[in-house]
Design a protein around this motif. Structure first.
Motif, short mmCIF file in Angstrom:
data_model
loop_
_atom_site.label_atom_id
_atom_site.label_comp_id
_atom_site.label_asym_id
_atom_site.label_seq_id
_atom_site.Cartn_x
_atom_site.Cartn_y
_atom_site.Cartn_z
N ILE A 79 3.44 -0.96 3.12
CA ILE A 79 4.12 0.31 3.42
C ILE A 79 3.37 1.09 4.49
N ALA A 121 8.31 7.21 2.97
CA ALA A 121 8.71 5.93 2.40
C ALA A 121 9.20 6.19 0.98
N THR A 175 3.77 -0.57 7.87
CA THR A 175 5.11 -0.36 8.41
C THR A 175 5.23 1.04 9.00
N GLY A 226 5.30 7.08 -0.02
CA GLY A 226 4.44 7.06 1.15
C GLY A 226 4.82 8.17 2.11
N VAL A 278 -0.20 6.33 0.69
CA VAL A 278 0.74 5.56 -0.12
C VAL A 278 0.30 5.67 -1.58
N HIS A 337 2.02 1.53 -5.23
CA HIS A 337 2.74 0.84 -4.17
C HIS A 337 1.83 0.37 -3.04
N GLN A 338 0.53 0.52 -3.20
CA GLN A 338 -0.40 0.05 -2.17
C GLN A 338 -0.43 -1.47 -2.16
N ASP A 385 10.95 4.51 -2.67
CA ASP A 385 11.35 3.42 -3.56
C ASP A 385 12.44 4.01 -4.44
N ILE A 417 11.98 -0.76 -0.19
CA ILE A 417 11.43 0.48 0.37
C ILE A 417 12.28 0.89 1.58
N GLN A 458 1.58 -3.34 -0.37
CA GLN A 458 2.92 -3.87 -0.12
C GLN A 458 3.33 -3.76 1.34
N TYR A 510 12.70 3.98 4.71
CA TYR A 510 11.89 4.91 5.49
C TYR A 510 12.81 5.89 6.21
#
Length: 136
Positions: free
Chosen positions: A82, A46, A85, A54, A73, A77-78, A48, A2, A80, A4
């Protein structure tokens, strides 16, 4: 992996897809949503690869108050880290502001934010006027 960014490199379709993936009503207003994000003080995204997974949106006054409107998110992908962060990145960016505020929409979300140092404001009541016209 991931990645950002604070750069507003997303497009309207990617934003709409992300918001609809979490069943947020604002995803049904893609033109307004995209315009709002482009005019926001801060948008942290965010990714991927090329997929927007995100997003966090903030409005600020330049030095005293920053309001985190939302952190979301994609369901796939929840869990993880994210969202956490993104919240920590935002806390760092706004560390010199007097207030960093938010209004979680559910108690379970409040617990998430409490783990990141936010406290419930006892002497306030969230209020809003909500207008949902026909979709864009």
């Amino acid at each position: 992996m991931i990645t950002y960014t604070y750069e507003k490199i997303f497009d309207q379709a990617a934003v709409q897809d992300l918001f609809l993936s979490v069943d947020w009503e604002s995803g049904n207003y893609p033109t307004r949503l995209y315009k709002a994000l482009m005019q926001s003080s801060t948008v942290l995204t965010a990714w991927d690869g090329d997929e927007l997974v995100g997003l966090a949106r903030l409005l600020d006054d330049g030095g005293m108050l920053a309001y985190m409107h939302y952190v979301l998110v994609r369901p796939s992908h929840q869990g993880q880290g994210i969202a956490g962060t993104m919240v920590e990145m935002i806390k760092e960016k706004y560390k010199d502001y007097l207030y960093l505020e938010l209004m979680p929409d559910e108690r379970k979300n409040a617990l998430f934010y409490e783990r990141h140092g936010f406290k419930v404001v006892a002497e306030g009541t969230p209020m809003q006027i909500c207008h949902f016209p026909d979709h864009d």
